[in-house]
Design a protein around this motif. Structure first.
Motif, mmCIF file in Angstrom:
data_model
loop_
_atom_site.group_PDB
_atom_site.id
_atom_site.type_symbol
_atom_site.label_atom_id
_atom_site.label_comp_id
_atom_site.label_asym_id
_atom_site.label_seq_id
_atom_site.Cartn_x
_atom_site.Cartn_y
_atom_site.Cartn_z
ATOM 1 N N LYS A 87 0.827 -1.663 0.232
ATOM 2 C CA LYS A 87 0.202 0.022 -0.164
ATOM 3 C C LYS A 87 1.042 1.353 0.273
ATOM 4 N N ALA A 88 1.592 1.625 1.307
ATOM 5 C CA ALA A 88 2.676 2.223 0.699
ATOM 6 C C ALA A 88 3.388 2.639 -0.492
ATOM 7 N N ILE A 89 4.391 1.288 -1.302
ATOM 8 C CA ILE A 89 4.511 1.741 -2.375
ATOM 9 C C ILE A 89 3.497 2.361 -3.789
ATOM 10 N N THR A 90 2.095 2.041 -3.378
ATOM 11 C CA THR A 90 1.087 2.374 -4.194
ATOM 12 C C THR A 90 0.915 3.637 -4.511
ATOM 13 N N TYR A 91 0.975 3.977 -3.151
ATOM 14 C CA TYR A 91 0.063 5.642 -2.644
ATOM 15 C C TYR A 91 1.488 6.182 -2.705
ATOM 16 N N GLY A 92 2.437 6.123 -2.282
ATOM 17 C CA GLY A 92 4.110 6.428 -3.092
ATOM 18 C C GLY A 92 3.928 7.107 -4.810
ATOM 19 N N VAL A 93 3.224 6.186 -5.541
ATOM 20 C CA VAL A 93 3.279 6.653 -7.053
ATOM 21 C C VAL A 93 2.215 7.565 -7.018
ATOM 22 N N THR A 94 0.731 7.289 -6.551
ATOM 23 C CA THR A 94 -0.098 7.483 -6.460
ATOM 24 C C THR A 94 0.505 9.245 -6.259
ATOM 25 N N GLY A 95 0.857 9.426 -5.266
ATOM 26 C CA GLY A 95 1.175 11.533 -4.957
ATOM 27 C C GLY A 95 2.269 11.299 -5.421
ATOM 28 N N ARG A 96 3.414 11.025 -5.827
ATOM 29 C CA ARG A 96 4.503 11.139 -6.845
ATOM 30 C C ARG A 96 3.852 12.090 -8.372
ATOM 31 N N TYR A 97 3.243 10.962 -8.673
ATOM 32 C CA TYR A 97 2.418 11.452 -10.309
ATOM 33 C C TYR A 97 1.050 11.883 -10.214
ATOM 34 N N LYS A 98 0.509 12.363 -8.938
ATOM 35 C CA LYS A 98 -0.458 13.351 -8.568
ATOM 36 C C LYS A 98 -1.470 12.417 -9.381
ATOM 37 N N LEU A 99 -1.682 11.173 -9.101
ATOM 38 C CA LEU A 99 -2.746 10.388 -9.658
ATOM 39 C C LEU A 99 -3.958 10.067 -8.412
ATOM 40 N N ARG A 100 -4.431 9.456 -9.389
ATOM 41 C CA ARG A 100 -5.990 9.977 -7.965
ATOM 42 C C ARG A 100 -6.322 8.182 -7.882
ATOM 43 N N ASN A 101 -5.841 6.614 -8.554
ATOM 44 C CA ASN A 101 -6.451 5.574 -8.123
ATOM 45 C C ASN A 101 -5.566 5.040 -9.104
ATOM 46 N N ARG A 102 -5.508 3.931 -7.853
ATOM 47 C CA ARG A 102 -5.093 2.066 -9.094
ATOM 48 C C ARG A 102 -4.805 2.757 -10.696
ATOM 49 N N SER A 103 -6.331 2.440 -10.965
ATOM 50 C CA SER A 103 -5.955 2.781 -12.948
ATOM 51 C C SER A 103 -5.650 3.848 -13.505
ATOM 52 N N GLN A 104 -5.626 4.663 -12.623
ATOM 53 C CA GLN A 104 -4.447 5.802 -12.947
ATOM 54 C C GLN A 104 -3.213 5.233 -13.268
ATOM 55 N N VAL A 105 -2.693 4.732 -12.149
ATOM 56 C CA VAL A 105 -1.709 4.292 -11.584
ATOM 57 C C VAL A 105 -0.852 3.564 -12.884
ATOM 58 N N VAL A 106 -2.182 2.458 -13.298
ATOM 59 C CA VAL A 106 -1.675 1.785 -14.005
ATOM 60 C C VAL A 106 -0.955 2.476 -15.870
ATOM 61 N N GLU A 107 -2.349 2.960 -16.046
ATOM 62 C CA GLU A 107 -2.532 3.868 -17.049
ATOM 63 C C GLU A 107 -1.691 4.435 -17.349
ATOM 64 N N HIS A 108 -0.642 5.090 -15.872
ATOM 65 C CA HIS A 108 0.283 6.043 -16.486
ATOM 66 C C HIS A 108 1.645 4.953 -16.684
ATOM 67 N N ALA A 109 1.930 4.395 -15.723
ATOM 68 C CA ALA A 109 2.783 3.393 -16.084
ATOM 69 C C ALA A 109 3.286 2.819 -17.276
ATOM 70 N N VAL A 110 2.144 2.210 -18.151
ATOM 71 C CA VAL A 110 2.204 2.324 -19.397
ATOM 72 C C VAL A 110 2.292 2.824 -20.484
ATOM 73 N N ARG A 111 1.214 4.086 -20.089
ATOM 74 C CA ARG A 111 2.258 5.646 -20.872
ATOM 75 C C ARG A 111 3.345 6.068 -21.065
ATOM 76 N N ALA A 112 4.143 6.191 -19.791
ATOM 77 C CA ALA A 112 5.911 5.965 -19.614
ATOM 78 C C ALA A 112 6.739 4.757 -19.880
ATOM 79 N N GLY A 113 6.090 3.632 -20.021
ATOM 80 C CA GLY A 113 6.998 2.682 -20.386
ATOM 81 C C GLY A 113 7.505 2.749 -19.110
ATOM 82 N N LEU A 114 7.277 3.302 -17.999
ATOM 83 C CA LEU A 114 7.438 2.030 -16.866
ATOM 84 C C LEU A 114 6.999 0.767 -16.489
ATOM 85 N N ILE A 115 6.651 0.247 -17.448
ATOM 86 C CA ILE A 115 6.052 -1.178 -17.163
ATOM 87 C C ILE A 115 5.860 -2.121 -18.824
#
Length: 100
Positions: free
Chosen positions: A72-100
């Motif tokens: 949860k801490a890792i997920t919240y950290g990524v969410t906060g760092r990139y100013k995202l709202r939820n897990r779906s946006q985290v995954v979407e951002h990671a894919v678009r940014a080429g992180l995964i």
């Protein structure tokens, strides 16, 4: 003139040198410190991969042998760092940014 107009091309030998520099930076500086060019740790990227695979927090914790709280801490950290709202946006951002 092309650069002023927002275009232009970099000579191939300079592209090769730039890519070589990034490879050395990754190998010699970032990886030994558990980081990547994205600024995320290797475990942060792995959590993102597992999120993208559809695992929930408990399943990720079991897979990585971490506590649920750590995941949860890792997920919240990524969410906060990139100013995202939820897990779906985290995954979407990671894919678009080429992180995964």
């Amino acid at each position: 003139m092309a650069a002023r107009a927002g275009g232009g091309m970099m000579p191939p030998h300079l592209i090769d040198r730039l890519l070589d520099h990034f490879r050395r930076l990754q190998r010699d500086v970032l990886l030994p410190n558990g980081l990547t060019l994205s600024g995320l740790t290797a475990r942060g990227i792995e959590v993102l991969r597992l999120l993208a695979d559809g695992l929930d927090t408990t399943e990720i914790a079991e897979e990585m042998r971490y506590s649920v709280r750590t995941v949860k801490a890792i997920t919240y950290g990524v969410t906060g760092r990139y100013k995202l709202r939820n897990r779906s946006q985290v995954v979407e951002h990671a894919v678009r940014a080429g992180l995964i």
